[in-house]
Design a protein around this motif. Structure first.
Motif: not given
Length: 411
Positions: A61-65, A258-264
């Motif tokens: 899981i990638w988190i991008f502020p 605000a916070m993009r969460v990318r779930n592989n």
């Protein structure tokens, strides 16, 4: 045994009816060609989709502020969200998180070794990043916990960095490369399936980068691995991480800006469904094409039987059995469909090879290595020949059952 007279008769019959022979052969060859090309193209698209996951862990899981787009609990919108080291420590304790790493990009002016200079990307990361990015160590080791805790000036270099600085292929472990005129000790060499760009990268401990280059505790991105979690479990973990970060940085958990969460895992599941849909669609189209070829063979065999009714009567009058008559007609059909099917199979493989040559050995990101399982194609060819033969079996049996005197009167 091989009956040369029978084969001469078959070839003579086919030669006397060239248009019929061509139409039958074309329908069969076209059906097999279409099946092979469609299967190969479907596999090319599937390989292209799978290629996007070649160098990242699927269970990550990638988190991008980002920047807030809505007010939240008294906080105004348009605020930049900045992750810090404390966020790493906080999220590491969240249920389901197996590994965690932050990532920062170092602003590089020069990278040099003994007078040789190169333009390479420098990333600062935690030790677990090796598993997130699928970094493959070829020499030495990756960054470890002691490097991170003590802020050691160590680096792991990509294979193309090694090629640029160590042209004599000497052992790089223990050598010192300068980043912005600051010396870092090489502790490992890696390769990465992500391509040449990834192999032109240098990894250093994130604590070292924070102390050496900017003196801050900020994190640009965060990645966590969730082990063997299912799709539903990973989505729950991602939501929990987002809630924890929301409580710390005061942004609306529903604010995707605000916070993009990318779930592989979710992305991979979607890709798998798309790949499955593509393959199902290809098979439906391919089978419909083969069915069209079978119908073509059947129709033409009805005409063949009709045209040769009088000939069949003569053969039966001379003592030919019904089985021999039917076998004669089917042998002609099997020979024709077999040869035409093989030609279609060969041309289909040749077409796919042409695709490969046209797009290059590496292909393009969304279409790679269009290929087909020859076993599947040959099975389809056998099925087509058998189905085409069986399609003409009924009219052949009906013609063979006619009494010789009636067949001889046929016009």
């Amino acid at each position: 045994m091989f009956d040369i007279d029978k084969w001469q008769e078959i070839l003579t019959t086919l030669g006397q009816n060239r248009l019929r022979t061509f139409l039958t052969a074309f329908s069969v060859a076209w059906g097999i060609w279409m099946l092979v090309v469609l299967l190969g193209s479907g596999n090319g698209l599937a390989h292209g989709m799978e290629y996007t996951f070649r160098d990242d862990a699927i269970n990550a899981i990638w988190i991008f502020p980002g920047r807030t787009s809505t007010p939240y609990r008294g906080s105004k919108p348009d605020r930049d969200i900045r992750l810090t080291n404390s966020d790493i420590d906080r999220i590491a304790q969240a249920p389901g998180v197996e590994r965690i790493s932050g990532r920062n990009y170092v602003r590089v002016t020069t990278v040099n070794y003994e007078g040789e200079y190169g333009n390479f990307s420098v990333r600062s990361v935690h030790p677990d990043y090796q598993y997130v990015e699928k970094v493959l160590i070829t020499e030495g080791r990756f960054i470890n916990e002691l490097d991170q805790e003590e802020g050691r000036k160590v680096m792991v270099i990509g294979s193309r960095v090694y090629d640029a600085f160590f042209k004599k292929k000497e052992d790089p472990i223990g050598k010192y490369i300068k980043i912005n005129n600051i010396s870092f000790k090489v502790v490992g060499v890696f390769t990465d399936e992500g391509g040449e760009g990834e192999q032109e990268t240098i990894y250093i401990p994130i604590s070292t980068a924070q102390r050496t280059f900017n003196g801050q505790n900020r994190i640009n991105q965060m990645m966590v691995m969730v082990g063997d979690a299912t799709l539903e479990e990973s989505e729950a973990i991602a939501a929990d991480i987002n809630r924890r970060l929301s409580a710390q940085h005061l942004y609306d958990p529903e604010d995707e800006q605000a916070m993009r969460v990318r779930n592989n895992i979710a992305n991979f599941e979607r890709f798998q469904k798309v790949i499955g849909g593509i393959r199902a669609f290809v098979w439906v189209i391919g089978l419909m094409t083969i069915l069209a070829g079978v119908i073509g063979v059947s129709n033409i065999m009805i005409i063949v039987v009709k045209e040769r009714t009088k000939e069949i009567g003569v053969r039966k009058a001379l003592g030919a059995t019904p089985i021999a008559v039917v076998g004669m007609i089917l042998q002609e059909s099997v020979f024709l469909t077999g040869v035409a099917g093989f030609v279609g199979l060969f041309l289909g493989v040749l077409t796919l090879e042409g695709f490969n040559s046209l797009i290059g050995s590496g292909g393009i990101d969304f279409f790679k290595n269009p290929e087909v399982d020859l076993g599947v194609a040959i099975q389809a060819l056998v099925i087509l020949i058998a189905a085409g033969s069986l399609a003409g079996l009924a009219p052949a049996i009906r013609a063979a059952s006619i009494r010789p005197i009636e067949a001889l009167r046929d016009e």
